[in-house]
Design an enzyme around this catalytic site. Structure first.
Site, PDB file in Angstrom:
ATOM      1  N   HIS A  77      78.359   0.282 -24.574  1.00 39.69           N
ATOM      2  CA  HIS A  77      77.471   1.190 -23.870  1.00 39.69           C
ATOM      3  C   HIS A  77      78.033   1.888 -22.768  1.00 39.69           C
ATOM      4  O   HIS A  77      78.292   1.362 -21.869  1.00 39.69           O
ATOM      5  CB  HIS A  77      76.225   0.168 -23.442  1.00 39.69           C
ATOM      6  CG  HIS A  77      75.731  -0.763 -24.584  1.00 39.69           C
ATOM      7  ND1 HIS A  77      74.841   0.036 -25.661  1.00 39.69           N
ATOM      8  CD2 HIS A  77      75.521  -1.923 -24.733  1.00 39.69           C
ATOM      9  CE1 HIS A  77      74.242  -0.990 -26.190  1.00 39.69           C
ATOM     10  NE2 HIS A  77      74.647  -2.105 -25.807  1.00 39.69           N
ATOM     11  N   ASN A  98      80.747 -11.515 -27.852  1.00 40.64           N
ATOM     12  CA  ASN A  98      80.336 -10.158 -27.854  1.00 40.64           C
ATOM     13  C   ASN A  98      79.955  -9.676 -26.386  1.00 40.64           C
ATOM     14  O   ASN A  98      79.314 -10.529 -25.695  1.00 40.64           O
ATOM     15  CB  ASN A  98      78.969  -9.851 -28.554  1.00 40.64           C
ATOM     16  CG  ASN A  98      78.574  -8.300 -29.051  1.00 40.64           C
ATOM     17  OD1 ASN A  98      79.556  -7.563 -28.909  1.00 40.64           O
ATOM     18  ND2 ASN A  98      77.306  -8.375 -28.851  1.00 40.64           N
ATOM     19  N   ASP A 120      77.070   3.511 -27.928  1.00 41.29           N
ATOM     20  CA  ASP A 120      76.276   4.549 -27.701  1.00 41.29           C
ATOM     21  C   ASP A 120      76.636   5.152 -26.213  1.00 41.29           C
ATOM     22  O   ASP A 120      77.460   4.650 -25.817  1.00 41.29           O
ATOM     23  CB  ASP A 120      74.806   4.441 -27.550  1.00 41.29           C
ATOM     24  CG  ASP A 120      74.198   3.092 -26.863  1.00 41.29           C
ATOM     25  OD1 ASP A 120      74.943   2.726 -25.941  1.00 41.29           O
ATOM     26  OD2 ASP A 120      73.008   2.484 -27.021  1.00 41.29           O
ATOM     27  N   GLU A 134      77.163 -11.840 -24.193  1.00 40.71           N
ATOM     28  CA  GLU A 134      77.270 -11.331 -23.025  1.00 40.71           C
ATOM     29  C   GLU A 134      77.554 -12.719 -22.325  1.00 40.71           C
ATOM     30  O   GLU A 134      76.367 -12.949 -20.991  1.00 40.71           O
ATOM     31  CB  GLU A 134      75.893 -10.413 -22.274  1.00 40.71           C
ATOM     32  CG  GLU A 134      76.124  -9.173 -23.377  1.00 40.71           C
ATOM     33  CD  GLU A 134      74.594  -8.461 -23.018  1.00 40.71           C
ATOM     34  OE1 GLU A 134      73.712  -8.916 -22.350  1.00 40.71           O
ATOM     35  OE2 GLU A 134      74.442  -7.557 -23.826  1.00 40.71           O
ATOM     36  N   GLU A 168      78.178  -2.066 -30.510  1.00 44.34           N
ATOM     37  CA  GLU A 168      76.964  -1.420 -29.913  1.00 44.34           C
ATOM     38  C   GLU A 168      77.058  -0.259 -29.486  1.00 44.34           C
ATOM     39  O   GLU A 168      76.379   0.221 -28.504  1.00 44.34           O
ATOM     40  CB  GLU A 168      76.264  -2.356 -28.814  1.00 44.34           C
ATOM     41  CG  GLU A 168      76.000  -3.681 -29.286  1.00 44.34           C
ATOM     42  CD  GLU A 168      75.191  -4.789 -28.619  1.00 44.34           C
ATOM     43  OE1 GLU A 168      74.567  -4.120 -27.440  1.00 44.34           O
ATOM     44  OE2 GLU A 168      75.181  -5.910 -28.534  1.00 44.34           O
TER      45      GLU A 168
HETATM   46  O1  G3I Z   1      57.797  -3.909 -30.201  1.00 41.87           O
HETATM   47  C1  G3I Z   1      57.195  -4.406 -28.859  1.00 41.87           C
HETATM   48  C2  G3I Z   1      55.951  -3.644 -28.835  1.00 41.87           C
HETATM   49  O2  G3I Z   1      55.104  -4.065 -29.935  1.00 41.87           O
HETATM   50  C3  G3I Z   1      55.277  -3.948 -27.480  1.00 41.87           C
HETATM   51  O3  G3I Z   1      54.247  -3.213 -27.351  1.00 41.87           O
HETATM   52  C4  G3I Z   1      56.242  -3.484 -26.429  1.00 41.87           C
HETATM   53  C5  G3I Z   1      55.689  -3.679 -24.873  1.00 41.87           C
HETATM   54  O4  G3I Z   1      56.871  -4.261 -24.078  1.00 41.87           O
HETATM   55  O5  G3I Z   1      57.556  -4.117 -26.509  1.00 41.87           O
HETATM   56  C6  G3I Z   1      58.053  -3.971 -27.850  1.00 41.87           C
HETATM   57  O6  G3I Z   1      59.544  -4.599 -27.951  1.00 41.87           O
HETATM   58  C7  G3I Z   1      60.492  -4.348 -27.064  1.00 41.87           C
HETATM   59  C8  G3I Z   1      61.588  -4.103 -28.180  1.00 41.87           C
HETATM   60  O7  G3I Z   1      62.766  -4.014 -27.321  1.00 41.87           O
HETATM   61  C9  G3I Z   1      61.322  -2.891 -28.948  1.00 41.87           C
HETATM   62  O8  G3I Z   1      62.437  -2.672 -29.668  1.00 41.87           O
HETATM   63  C10 G3I Z   1      60.926  -5.076 -26.118  1.00 41.87           C
HETATM   64  O9  G3I Z   1      59.773  -5.518 -25.148  1.00 41.87           O
HETATM   65  C11 G3I Z   1      61.932  -5.163 -25.400  1.00 41.87           C
HETATM   66  O10 G3I Z   1      62.166  -6.012 -24.648  1.00 41.87           O
HETATM   67  C12 G3I Z   1      62.992  -4.967 -26.590  1.00 41.87           C
HETATM   68  O11 G3I Z   1      64.297  -4.509 -25.880  1.00 41.87           O
HETATM   69  C13 G3I Z   1      65.614  -4.897 -26.540  1.00 41.87           C
HETATM   70  C14 G3I Z   1      66.468  -5.591 -25.643  1.00 41.87           C
HETATM   71  O12 G3I Z   1      67.790  -5.747 -26.232  1.00 41.87           O
HETATM   72  C15 G3I Z   1      65.937  -7.034 -25.337  1.00 41.87           C
HETATM   73  O13 G3I Z   1      65.810  -7.853 -26.706  1.00 41.87           O
HETATM   74  C16 G3I Z   1      65.928  -3.603 -27.008  1.00 41.87           C
HETATM   75  O14 G3I Z   1      65.264  -2.869 -28.188  1.00 41.87           O
HETATM   76  C17 G3I Z   1      67.318  -3.532 -27.488  1.00 41.87           C
HETATM   77  O15 G3I Z   1      68.036  -2.519 -27.737  1.00 41.87           O
HETATM   78  C18 G3I Z   1      68.282  -4.389 -26.700  1.00 41.87           C
HETATM   79  O16 G3I Z   1      69.445  -4.915 -27.322  1.00 41.87           O
HETATM   80  C19 G3I Z   1      70.755  -5.217 -26.131  1.00 41.87           C
HETATM   81  C20 G3I Z   1      71.406  -6.231 -27.085  1.00 41.87           C
HETATM   82  O17 G3I Z   1      70.695  -7.057 -27.818  1.00 41.87           O
HETATM   83  C21 G3I Z   1      72.410  -6.752 -26.420  1.00 41.87           C
HETATM   84  N1  G3I Z   1      73.329  -5.619 -25.710  1.00 41.87           N
HETATM   85  C22 G3I Z   1      72.735  -4.711 -24.747  1.00 41.87           C
HETATM   86  C23 G3I Z   1      71.502  -4.051 -25.753  1.00 41.87           C
HETATM   87  C24 G3I Z   1      70.602  -2.950 -24.988  1.00 41.87           C
HETATM   88  O18 G3I Z   1      70.190  -3.586 -23.728  1.00 41.87           O
END
Ligand code: G3I
Length: 360
Positions: free
Chosen positions: A241, A201, A273, A156, A271
């Site tokens: 997305h 990406n 969806d 990004e 990615e």
């Molecule tokens: O697992 C913890 C949990 O223990 C905690 O209680 C909770 C409270 O905030 O957070 C949980 O973690 C979260 C995690 O996703 C769970 O899978 C994080 O806060 C949250 O920031 C994290 O978000 C991820 C995001 O990227 C930031 O890293 C998303 O899952 C993930 O799908 C998303 O992926 C991105 C790609 O990397 C780049 N392209 C877009 C894509 C979608 O946004």
């Protein structure tokens, strides 16, 4: 054949036209039970912590995927809780799982503005930023050298709304090093694993809006500049997305892919969806629109070039990032992925089957 050709082959380009996986290309994975699919490998983003607790989730991945990528785990936030720490538990677990099940793991991601731990805000100067970025990429890519065939090196990088003179998105790397962080990341990754496919990406390039047109152009300009200066780069990851309520700019997307291919770069879908917050409430109707939107997107890409892989961002509606940003007003659960919350295939999985077999 050079090692990188093996690797790119394993990502799809060298698989036999019979649709069977070429045993030579798959190397030591031949004896393992790889799911029967088409010549383009399919994969999904995985929440590694669930593999040990949710049997049906794990089984769905084993049944459907040839590739996995950690939804987290390799992001700075997860890997680098402090400046002197690398916590490899999640990616080590995922790559073992991949090995045991005849899959390969993609790496996501090395240089991104998102998911950064707070301590990185104290990176104060260009030389410090360069030292940190190089140390990180050398350590992480080096650890999995020869085992992770493809890396999202830069994620990004294009500004949300590119304007002339400001086409690169802000991040600690961009602020301290300027645009040259992209080249630095790619050169460092290439030195740490010369066999890996190195990917830039990005998202939000597929709709018929001025924003998407500007983002496509900014991305092409970046790629052209890197290629002109022989920076090691092998592919563009189109995240996909897709806003379910928006048309795909089929012509614009096909032309973009053709231009990328003309630069001797591969294309992969990283990615996919379909964001369904504005789609009909009735599940059957919603699933049809989701599938049709993905079909439009994949056919625009495939008409211009064969993607070297297709991955969705998650596999089951039970676990998806989509409600973090795009909850439905009616309170119904989102359905953006190929399997429903019970891990049963939906219409989107048929579309993926069609396109992963398209080159047979
Ligand atoms: O697992 C913890 C949990 O223990 C905690 O209680 C909770 C409270 O905030 O957070 C949980 O973690 C979260 C995690 O996703 C769970 O899978 C994080 O806060 C949250 O920031 C994290 O978000 C991820 C995001 O990227 C930031 O890293 C998303 O899952 C993930 O799908 C998303 O992926 C991105 C790609 O990397 C780049 N392209 C877009 C894509 C979608 O946004």
């Amino acid at each position: 054949m050079r090692r990188r050709d093996f690797v790119l082959g394993a990502m799809g380009a060298g698989l036999a036209s019979t649709g069977a996986l070429d045993p030579f290309v798959r190397g030591d994975l031949t004896a393992r039970a790889v799911p029967a699919r088409g010549p383009i490998p399919y994969g999904a983003a995985v929440r590694t912590d669930l593999l040990d607790t949710e049997f049906d989730y794990k089984q769905a991945i084993v049944d459907h995927c040839q590739l996995v990528v950690g939804e987290g785990g390799l992001k700075w936030f997860d890997l680098r809780p402090s400046q002197d720490q690398f916590v490899f538990d999640q990616p080590d677990r995922l790559i073992d799982f991949a090995d045991q099940n005849g899959m390969q793991m993609r790496g996501h991601t090395l240089a991104w503005y998102g998911a950064m731990p707070d301590w990185t805000n104290s990176i104060g100067s260009a030389s410090e930023a360069e030292r940190e970025l190089v140390h990180h990429i050398t350590t992480v890519v080096g650890r999995y050298r020869g085992r992770v065939p493809s890396w999202d090196v830069v994620n990004e990088a294009i500004a949300e709304q590119p304007e002339s003179g400001a086409t690169i998105r802000g991040s600690i790397w961009q602020e301290r090093l300027g645009k040259r962080y992209i080249e630095l990341a790619l050169r460092t990754a290439a030195a740490a694993d010369p066999s890996a496919q190195l990917v830039i990406n990005d998202y939000n390039i597929e709709n018929p809006t001025q924003q998407c047109r500007d983002r496509r152009q900014a991305l092409l300009d970046l790629l052209r500049d890197l290629k002109d200066r022989d920076v090691p780069l092998h592919a563009v990851g189109i995240q996909g997305h897709l806003p379910g309520d928006m048309d795909i700019d089929k012509e614009g997307l096909s032309r973009f892919v053709e231009t990328v291919k003309g630069m001797q770069l591969d294309v992969l879908v990283t990615e996919l969806d379909v964001i369904d917050n504005k789609l009909p409430a009735r599940e059957y109707d919603r699933d049809q629109v989701v599938a049709a939107r993905a079909h439009e997107f994949l056919s625009a890409i495939s008409e211009a070039a064969r993607p070297s892989a297709i991955l969705t961002w998650g596999i089951t509606d039970r676990y998806t990032w989509v409600p973090m940003w795009f909850k439905r007003d009616d309170g119904k659960p989102n359905r953006p992925l190929p399997l429903d919350a019970g891990c049963r295939p939906k219409a989107l999985m048929k579309v993926i089957d069609e396109f992963t077999r398209a080159a047979e």
